[in-house]
Design a protein around this motif. Sequence first.
Motif, short mmCIF file in Angstrom:
data_model
loop_
_atom_site.label_atom_id
_atom_site.label_comp_id
_atom_site.label_asym_id
_atom_site.label_seq_id
_atom_site.Cartn_x
_atom_site.Cartn_y
_atom_site.Cartn_z
N THR A 260 -45.13 -8.27 26.13
CA THR A 260 -43.79 -7.86 25.73
C THR A 260 -42.89 -9.09 25.52
OG1 THR A 260 -44.03 -5.79 26.95
CG2 THR A 260 -41.80 -6.44 26.38
N VAL A 261 -43.02 -10.08 26.39
CA VAL A 261 -42.26 -11.32 26.25
C VAL A 261 -42.68 -12.03 24.96
CG1 VAL A 261 -41.91 -13.64 27.22
CG2 VAL A 261 -41.83 -11.62 28.71
N GLU B 50 -40.37 -13.11 21.70
CA GLU B 50 -40.19 -14.49 21.26
C GLU B 50 -40.09 -14.61 19.74
OE1 GLU B 50 -43.48 -16.43 23.20
OE2 GLU B 50 -42.24 -16.96 24.94
N PHE B 51 -40.59 -13.64 19.01
CA PHE B 51 -40.47 -13.66 17.56
C PHE B 51 -39.05 -13.33 17.10
CE2 PHE B 51 -45.07 -13.34 17.84
CZ PHE B 51 -45.49 -14.15 16.78
N GLY B 52 -38.29 -12.64 17.95
CA GLY B 52 -36.91 -12.33 17.63
C GLY B 52 -36.73 -11.25 16.58
N LEU C 145 -38.34 -3.61 23.10
CA LEU C 145 -39.53 -4.44 23.27
C LEU C 145 -40.68 -3.73 23.99
CD1 LEU C 145 -37.97 -7.95 23.95
CD2 LEU C 145 -39.31 -7.24 21.96
N PRO C 146 -40.43 -3.06 25.14
CA PRO C 146 -41.56 -2.38 25.80
C PRO C 146 -42.19 -1.29 24.93
CG PRO C 146 -39.71 -2.60 27.31
CD PRO C 146 -39.21 -3.00 25.95
N VAL C 147 -41.35 -0.52 24.23
CA VAL C 147 -41.88 0.55 23.35
C VAL C 147 -42.70 -0.07 22.23
CG1 VAL C 147 -41.20 2.36 21.73
CG2 VAL C 147 -40.00 2.13 23.90
N THR C 148 -42.20 -1.16 21.67
CA THR C 148 -42.92 -1.84 20.59
C THR C 148 -44.26 -2.37 21.09
OG1 THR C 148 -40.82 -2.47 19.57
CG2 THR C 148 -42.79 -3.69 18.88
N ALA C 149 -44.25 -3.01 22.25
CA ALA C 149 -45.50 -3.57 22.80
C ALA C 149 -46.52 -2.45 23.04
CB ALA C 149 -45.21 -4.32 24.09
N TRP C 150 -46.09 -1.37 23.67
CA TRP C 150 -47.01 -0.26 23.93
C TRP C 150 -47.46 0.42 22.64
CZ3 TRP C 150 -50.03 0.52 27.81
CH2 TRP C 150 -49.69 0.02 29.07
N PHE D 202 -54.47 -11.50 21.02
CA PHE D 202 -55.44 -10.97 21.98
C PHE D 202 -54.87 -11.08 23.39
CE2 PHE D 202 -57.84 -12.31 18.26
CZ PHE D 202 -58.46 -11.12 17.95
N GLY D 203 -53.65 -10.61 23.52
CA GLY D 203 -52.95 -10.67 24.78
C GLY D 203 -52.19 -11.97 24.90
#
Length: 158
Positions: free
Chosen positions: A33-34, A38-40, A47-52, A102-103
């Motif tokens: 998520t971090v 970082e891409f902004g 961010l959490p919803v996007t990552a998941w 890859f993580g």
Amino acid sequence: MSVFHPARLVAAVLGGVFVWAGVSKMTDVAKFTVTVGEFGLVWEPLLPVTAWSVIGLELLVGGGLWLGRQWAIKVATGLVVVFLCVLGYGIILGLDIECGCFGAGDGQASLTLSQAVAVDSALLVACVGLAWASRGRMLSSDNGESDPGKVENQGEED
């Protein structure tokens, strides 16, 4: 008698890459998520919803490719195009960050943005090749049984 179909091998490998990417991100979702942040490009509360969502799509697409589903080829191609756009954005801005492909790595084994573009370009070639090889037919039928000749004379009428 089993017949070798290169498209099925490509789909299996490509599916494996997507599943590997999704699972490796799940090992440390907070760190991934971090990395996304970082891409902004994503509003911080999302961010959490996007990552998941990325993780879920990668796992879904990987499974779909393993099962020979036509939709999975299209979604995989779309994901790779989006990834390439995000990586290009990061390169244009001169960001010195991990790609997160890859993580979120420890900085030693992770890919740079330029290296990730090379990997994703290869994945895009595989996706396009797979789409071309499977045009007009499924890699497997709806019930999971192989059906290599489902549509042979596409566009011709009897």
